[in-house]
Design an enzyme around this catalytic site. Structure first.
Site, mmCIF file in Angstrom:
data_model
loop_
_atom_site.group_PDB
_atom_site.id
_atom_site.type_symbol
_atom_site.label_atom_id
_atom_site.label_comp_id
_atom_site.label_asym_id
_atom_site.label_seq_id
_atom_site.Cartn_x
_atom_site.Cartn_y
_atom_site.Cartn_z
ATOM 1 N N PHE A 123 35.840 43.045 40.080
ATOM 2 C CA PHE A 123 36.746 44.176 40.269
ATOM 3 C C PHE A 123 36.403 45.033 41.474
ATOM 4 O O PHE A 123 37.286 45.652 42.060
ATOM 5 C CB PHE A 123 36.862 45.009 38.988
ATOM 6 N N GLU A 124 35.148 45.075 41.870
ATOM 7 C CA GLU A 124 34.782 45.855 43.053
ATOM 8 C C GLU A 124 35.131 45.101 44.327
ATOM 9 O O GLU A 124 35.529 45.705 45.311
ATOM 10 C CB GLU A 124 33.283 46.195 43.045
ATOM 11 N N GLY A 125 34.964 43.788 44.305
ATOM 12 C CA GLY A 125 35.133 43.011 45.527
ATOM 13 C C GLY A 125 33.995 43.318 46.487
ATOM 14 O O GLY A 125 33.267 44.291 46.315
#
Length: 141
Positions: free
Chosen positions: A14-16
């Site tokens: 989700f952060e990448g």
């Protein structure tokens, strides 16, 4: 407790990964996997540095869970809470209804609270809807 590889992968998903500093959805300078501390415009890091920052930031979130949760947790619950805190900060977690319900032993009620944390800068963000759903799923696993 400590975060598992599944928890780390949840955060990374989700952060990448961004190796160059950028402004996040609310204008905070960010780099790596959501690292914000001491980031300056123009900063560039390596993948190895991003992993080191992630480990440091996750440790802070682990401490927040271990210090504030007074009930037994499964690994999935712990991982979900660390991801939540990593994204929203310990201050939000400590004041949250999620924590109050969890410490009262209301695991189902706590799980339902994840979906209430889907706004940033006053706007509903589809990425946060997906992240909270994944955290809830991990919490319930």
């Amino acid at each position: 407790m400590k975060i598992s590889n599944n928890g780390i992968n949840l955060i990374k998903k989700f952060e990448g990964l961004e190796l160059k500093a950028y402004k996040d959805s609310v204008g905070i300078l960010t780099i790596g996997y959501g690292h914000t501390h001491g980031v300056k415009a123009g900063d560039v890091i390596t993948g190895q540095q991003a992993d080191a920052f992630l480990r440091e930031d996750v440790h802070v979130a682990e401490l927040a869970v271990n210090a504030n949760v007074k009930v037994k947790l499964t690994q999935g619950q712990f991982d979900a809470l660390v991801s939540f805190i990593f994204n929203l900060g310990a201050g939000n977690f400590v004041k949250s209804t999620l924590l109050k319900k969890l410490n009262a032993g209301d695991y189902a009620g706590a799980a339902d609270e994840f979906g209430k944390w889907v706004n940033a800068g006053g706007k509903l963000l589809p990425g946060l809807v997906k992240r909270r759903a994944a955290e809830r799923e991990a919490f319930n696993s």
